[in-house]
Design an enzyme around this catalytic site. Structure first.
Site, PDB file in Angstrom:
ATOM      1  N   ASP A  67      -4.324 101.135  66.847  1.00 38.88           N
ATOM      2  CA  ASP A  67      -5.598 100.337  66.760  1.00 38.88           C
ATOM      3  C   ASP A  67      -5.504  98.929  66.784  1.00 38.88           C
ATOM      4  OD1 ASP A  67      -4.249 100.200  64.356  1.00 38.88           O
ATOM      5  OD2 ASP A  67      -5.911 100.785  63.095  1.00 38.88           O
ATOM      6  N   GLU A 205       6.491  99.893  58.226  1.00 35.46           N
ATOM      7  CA  GLU A 205       5.939  98.662  59.037  1.00 35.46           C
ATOM      8  C   GLU A 205       6.433  97.589  57.933  1.00 35.46           C
ATOM      9  OE1 GLU A 205       2.547  97.966  60.997  1.00 35.46           O
ATOM     10  OE2 GLU A 205       2.729  96.045  61.092  1.00 35.46           O
TER      11      GLU A 205
END
Ligand code: KIV
Length: 290
Positions: A67, A205
């Site tokens: 995204d 992440e």
């Protein structure tokens, strides 16, 4: 392997010659981590278009239709306004442009958090419209029941823990996660929860390196790092970031090319040639047959 493409004009499909390897499957990706170790790290990059997918496909194990396309393609300020329509359109393009990599499509903000049923509706639409093999969603313990609901119904889920960009407002920015003991413990608990819930892999992440290493050691499924550690089971980057498309990127991005400079040079030359009427030249013109 170097691959060329023949365009099938009836389907607009670019068929690779020679035909590359068969497409990787979710179990094949999972098997790459054996007895807690991944011999050869998994290679993942983002792709949003068919042509980029063609170029990356044979080099990667997984292509992520992230995204992040919100910022990279649409110039949006964050991933929050990204829609299911956008993800479906770009996901389908990437599946059409690839033959080898496992394609994973991100579930956009607001399309899965409400309930496992809402997540199933969104994920099944993504899979039916794109032909991708798996979806990715952000969140740890709070998403465990949703991950389990989807996995038990034939939808492979890649989880995303640590710095989760859809939660930018709650997190207060994009800084690395895990600096406090509480956050450190939460990241480990998130990793265990999503693995236990049936996620086939996870992205970790922006987490401190020791935490990334602990996460990788503590779960049986592959952990794909971004701003994490080379000891993760694989790595992912946003392709445009690693190609040098943008002037500013996160610390964890390594630039392997300076594509923006090359585009600038080419466009400067084109503009000069148009203005001086040296483009189009004889090679680009049609003349009457003699
Ligand atoms: O959206 C995205 O591109 C991602 C990667 C950065 C992991 O989630």
């Amino acid at each position: 392997m170097s691959t060329t493409y023949k365009l099938d004009t009836s389907t607009s499909r670019a068929n690779p010659t020679p035909q590359p390897l068969k497409r990787l499957t979710v179990p094949a990706i999972q098997r790459r981590k054996f007895e807690g170790k991944t011999e050869e790290p998994l290679v993942m990059l983002t792709a949003y278009t068919a042509r980029t997918a063609q170029l990356l496909d044979t080099h990667c194990d997984m292509l992520l239709v992230g995204d992040s396309l919100g910022q990279v393609i649409y110039g949006l300020p964050s991933t929050l306004p990204v829609t299911l329509d956008m993800m479906c359109n770009h996901g389908a393009a990437v599946v059409r442009g690839s033959y080898h990599s496992l394609v994973i499509v991100d579930m956009p903000f607001g399309s899965y958090e409400k309930s496992p049923e809402q997540a199933f509706e969104s994920a099944s639409r993504i899979m039916a419209e794109t032909g991708c093999a798996a979806v990715k969603l952000e969140g740890g313990q709070s998403m465990a029941s949703t991950i389990s609901f989807l996995s038990q119904r034939g939808i492979p889920v890649m989880a995303h823990i640590g710095l989760t960009p859809q939660a930018v407002n709650a997190l207060g920015g994009y800084a690395a996660r895990g600096r406090s003991q509480e956050e450190h413990e939460k990241i480990l608990a998130d990793a265990k929860a999503v693995a236990d819930a049936g996620a086939f892999a996870m992205v970790a992440e922006g987490v401190l390196e020791p935490i990334a290493i602990s996460v990788t050691k503590s779960v049986d499924v592959p952990v794909i790092g971004i701003g994490a550690s080379p000891q993760c089971d694989g790595q992912v980057l946003v392709t445009e970031d690693m190609l040098g498309m943008f002037d500013r990127t996160a610390r964890f991005v390594k630039r392997y090319y300076n594509i923006s400079e090359n585009i600038e040079q080419a466009v400067t030359k084109y503009a000069e040639e148009v203005r001086s009427r040296s483009f189009p030249g004889p090679d680009q013109l049609y003349q009457p047959k003699k």
